[in-house]
Design a protein around this motif. Structure first.
Motif, PDB file in Angstrom:
ATOM      1  N   ASN A  91      29.212  23.630 -63.055  1.00 53.68           N
ATOM      2  CA  ASN A  91      30.466  23.075 -62.578  1.00 53.68           C
ATOM      3  C   ASN A  91      31.523  23.337 -63.284  1.00 53.68           C
ATOM      4  O   ASN A  91      32.433  22.540 -63.337  1.00 53.68           O
ATOM      5  CB  ASN A  91      30.369  21.925 -61.843  1.00 53.68           C
ATOM      6  CG  ASN A  91      29.208  21.544 -60.709  1.00 53.68           C
ATOM      7  OD1 ASN A  91      28.992  22.528 -60.196  1.00 53.68           O
ATOM      8  ND2 ASN A  91      28.553  20.402 -60.743  1.00 53.68           N
ATOM      9  N   LEU A 113      23.029  14.736 -62.608  1.00 52.58           N
ATOM     10  CA  LEU A 113      23.873  15.614 -61.487  1.00 52.58           C
ATOM     11  C   LEU A 113      22.800  14.964 -60.484  1.00 52.58           C
ATOM     12  O   LEU A 113      21.885  16.081 -60.523  1.00 52.58           O
ATOM     13  CB  LEU A 113      24.307  16.808 -61.767  1.00 52.58           C
ATOM     14  CG  LEU A 113      25.567  16.944 -62.990  1.00 52.58           C
ATOM     15  CD1 LEU A 113      25.689  18.396 -63.181  1.00 52.58           C
ATOM     16  CD2 LEU A 113      26.606  16.302 -62.222  1.00 52.58           C
ATOM     17  N   GLY A 127      22.799  14.979 -56.988  1.00 50.04           N
ATOM     18  CA  GLY A 127      23.128  15.657 -55.805  1.00 50.04           C
ATOM     19  C   GLY A 127      22.259  16.679 -55.452  1.00 50.04           C
ATOM     20  O   GLY A 127      21.817  16.818 -54.297  1.00 50.04           O
ATOM     21  N   GLU A 162      27.687  19.136 -56.401  1.00 54.49           N
ATOM     22  CA  GLU A 162      29.063  18.464 -57.023  1.00 54.49           C
ATOM     23  C   GLU A 162      30.211  19.303 -57.230  1.00 54.49           C
ATOM     24  O   GLU A 162      31.340  18.770 -57.330  1.00 54.49           O
ATOM     25  CB  GLU A 162      28.498  17.502 -58.175  1.00 54.49           C
ATOM     26  CG  GLU A 162      27.588  16.408 -57.848  1.00 54.49           C
ATOM     27  CD  GLU A 162      26.170  16.868 -58.017  1.00 54.49           C
ATOM     28  OE1 GLU A 162      25.264  16.016 -58.090  1.00 54.49           O
ATOM     29  OE2 GLU A 162      26.019  17.931 -58.133  1.00 54.49           O
ATOM     30  N   ASN A 208      34.624  17.393 -53.570  1.00 48.62           N
ATOM     31  CA  ASN A 208      34.273  16.166 -53.754  1.00 48.62           C
ATOM     32  C   ASN A 208      34.946  15.203 -52.652  1.00 48.62           C
ATOM     33  O   ASN A 208      35.626  15.837 -51.729  1.00 48.62           O
ATOM     34  CB  ASN A 208      34.954  15.614 -55.151  1.00 48.62           C
ATOM     35  CG  ASN A 208      36.367  15.921 -55.340  1.00 48.62           C
ATOM     36  OD1 ASN A 208      37.245  15.758 -54.378  1.00 48.62           O
ATOM     37  ND2 ASN A 208      36.741  16.782 -56.348  1.00 48.62           N
TER      38      ASN A 208
END
Length: 215
Positions: A55, A79, A81, A122, A126
């Protein structure tokens, strides 16, 4: 002359003798020539230095060479997600984007992605700035329990990118005869992502809406 009349055994002695005999029979008999079991030796883990750009941020890690990309993200970079579903590459819950292509992160080792650009859910958006695909999933109720949703969204974003880059259709071989984005094409390209809640029709609606914006 019979001498048995001289033997006198009380009831108490009989009970004690019986109990001792039963205990002796129940006791395990040691095996002859028993060999001690030797535990199989386990090779020590091998550490590997790698750098992941996740990211847009670089992460330098030292991991066991057996660590999957999924576990590296969840356990080491926190992370979470990206979800662990079947852990066998069959459900698509762990889908993310690596160097612009969607992959099942449970099936690839972290060291195989050394130096690659990784995008997880992510990194797409957001709560303050949602990705168009995230907004469409919310608008069309493209989720129920939400567990598969991160993988569905990452896969959908990548699937539309595949179509835009003129990757041959999975439904129609003749590109000139293929519509820009058809529901059949979307279903075929999303077939690796399973939704156990059954929100498929809403997922297709969400992807179709975003595809219409980018067509």
């Amino acid at each position: 002359m019979d001498d048995t009349g001289d033997i006198k055994i009380s009831r108490r002695d009989l009970l004690i003798t019986g109990a001792l005999s039963a205990s002796a029979l129940a006791a395990p008999i040691p095996a002859l020539h028993a060999q001690e079991s030797v535990p199989a030796s386990t090779p020590p883990p091998v550490a590997f230095k790698l750098s992941l750009r996740v990211n847009g941020q670089r992460h330098d890690l030292v991991l066991d060479t057996r660590t999957t990309l999924l576990d590296a993200l969840r356990e080491h970079l926190h992370l979470t997600g990206t979800k662990k579903g079947c852990d066998h590459g069959q459900c698509g819950a762990c889908t993310l984007i690596a160097n612009g292509e969607r992959i099942n992160s449970c099936l690839t080792l972290a060291l195989q992605n050394d130096g690659m650009e990784i995008t997880t859910i992510e990194g797409l958006g957001n709560k303050d700035r949602l990705h168009p695909m995230q907004s469409a999933f919310i608008k069309h109720d493209g989720y129920q329990c939400g567990y598969c949703t991160p993988g569905q969204i990452c896969s959908a974003v990548s699937a539309l990118r595949e179509i835009e880059q003129n990757i041959p259709s999975l439904v129609t071989a003749d590109l000139s005869a293929r519509p820009k984005v058809s529901p059949e094409e979307i279903r075929e390209r999303m077939s690796g992502n399973i939704c156990r809640c059954g929100a498929y029709s809403n997922i297709i609606d969400a992807i179709t809406e975003v595809a219409g914006r980018t067509a």
